[in-house]
Design a protein around this motif. Structure first.
Motif, mmCIF file in Angstrom:
data_model
loop_
_atom_site.group_PDB
_atom_site.id
_atom_site.type_symbol
_atom_site.label_atom_id
_atom_site.label_comp_id
_atom_site.label_asym_id
_atom_site.label_seq_id
_atom_site.Cartn_x
_atom_site.Cartn_y
_atom_site.Cartn_z
ATOM 1 N N UNK A 61 0.821 -1.213 0.000
ATOM 2 C CA UNK A 61 0.000 0.000 0.000
ATOM 3 C C UNK A 61 0.854 1.262 0.000
ATOM 4 N N UNK A 62 1.876 1.287 -0.837
ATOM 5 C CA UNK A 62 2.720 2.480 -0.899
ATOM 6 C C UNK A 62 1.884 3.685 -1.315
ATOM 7 N N UNK A 63 2.136 4.787 -0.652
ATOM 8 C CA UNK A 63 1.377 6.003 -0.922
ATOM 9 C C UNK A 63 1.907 6.741 -2.134
ATOM 10 N N UNK A 64 1.073 7.620 -2.660
ATOM 11 C CA UNK A 64 1.436 8.447 -3.803
ATOM 12 C C UNK A 64 0.752 9.799 -3.660
ATOM 13 N N UNK B 141 15.535 6.983 -10.893
ATOM 14 C CA UNK B 141 16.008 8.366 -11.062
ATOM 15 C C UNK B 141 14.973 9.402 -10.625
ATOM 16 N N UNK B 142 13.688 9.024 -10.594
ATOM 17 C CA UNK B 142 12.654 9.998 -10.225
ATOM 18 C C UNK B 142 12.481 10.135 -8.723
ATOM 19 N N UNK B 143 12.984 9.182 -7.952
ATOM 20 C CA UNK B 143 12.881 9.230 -6.491
ATOM 21 C C UNK B 143 14.148 9.892 -5.958
ATOM 22 N N UNK B 144 14.018 11.132 -5.531
ATOM 23 C CA UNK B 144 15.191 11.922 -5.122
ATOM 24 C C UNK B 144 15.717 11.549 -3.739
ATOM 25 N N UNK C 255 10.319 9.938 4.475
ATOM 26 C CA UNK C 255 9.155 9.344 5.129
ATOM 27 C C UNK C 255 7.855 9.875 4.530
ATOM 28 N N UNK C 256 7.972 10.619 3.437
ATOM 29 C CA UNK C 256 6.798 11.180 2.750
ATOM 30 C C UNK C 256 6.430 10.310 1.551
ATOM 31 N N UNK C 257 5.202 10.496 1.075
ATOM 32 C CA UNK C 257 4.770 9.812 -0.138
ATOM 33 C C UNK C 257 5.578 10.320 -1.320
ATOM 34 N N UNK C 258 5.906 9.453 -2.285
ATOM 35 C CA UNK C 258 6.505 9.962 -3.520
ATOM 36 C C UNK C 258 5.527 10.934 -4.200
#
Length: 153
Positions: free
Chosen positions: A72-75, A93-96, A101-104
């Motif tokens: 259930x990963x958040x977005x 590369x899009x995940x900085x 601990x925040x949603x992507x």
């Protein structure tokens, strides 16, 4: 009628178009007929499907530039649009900040929904919920499972 101010945040599953979408069974929790924990988990079938698909995708994408996430990963799509995915495939590369601990706030390349876990009485049909959720993301969305929303909970 239940006022949204009296509903605990733990019973919110997603936020779509600025409106909270409550977990399936939340009304029974408010009536003390179920505990919050009883509406927060997933079914055995959902867990089984995710546990089969997740390692398959992970192996297929091994050595490639993708993160395969589950659970259930958040977005965070935009303000008022916080969604969840049973399985999501993100370009690395899009995940900085992988330690965030925040949603992507970038859409996954692939989002997989196995089951719908909301009270959908604010939608005219189950398909409308799926359609609106898909429009928040220009990526491919796959979904399997029962489209029969529990409108009487």
């Amino acid at each position: 009628m239940i006022l949204t101010e009296t509903i605990p945040a733990s019973l919110i599953f997603e936020e779509l178009d600025g409106r909270p979408l409550y977990r399936k069974g939340y009304k029974k929790v408010l009536e003390n007929k179920l505990s919050p924990e009883e509406v927060m988990g997933c079914s055995f079938l959902q867990a089984l499907v995710v546990s089969i698909v997740f390692p398959y995708l992970k192996e297929m994408l091994k050595g490639k530039q993708y993160w395969v996430l589950c659970n259930e990963s958040g977005l965070h799509v935009s303000r008022g649009n916080n969604l969840t995915n049973d399985i999501a495939v993100f370009e690395k590369a899009t995940i900085k900040d992988v330690f965030s601990k925040k949603y992507p706030d970038v859409p996954p390349k692939i989002a997989i929904e196995v089951d719908v876990k909301i009270e959908a009485d604010q939608f005219p049909s189950p398909e409308e919920y799926i359609s609106r959720k898909k429009r928040k993301n220009d990526r491919i969305w796959y979904r399997t499972g029962d489209l029969d929303f529990d409108r009487k909970s």
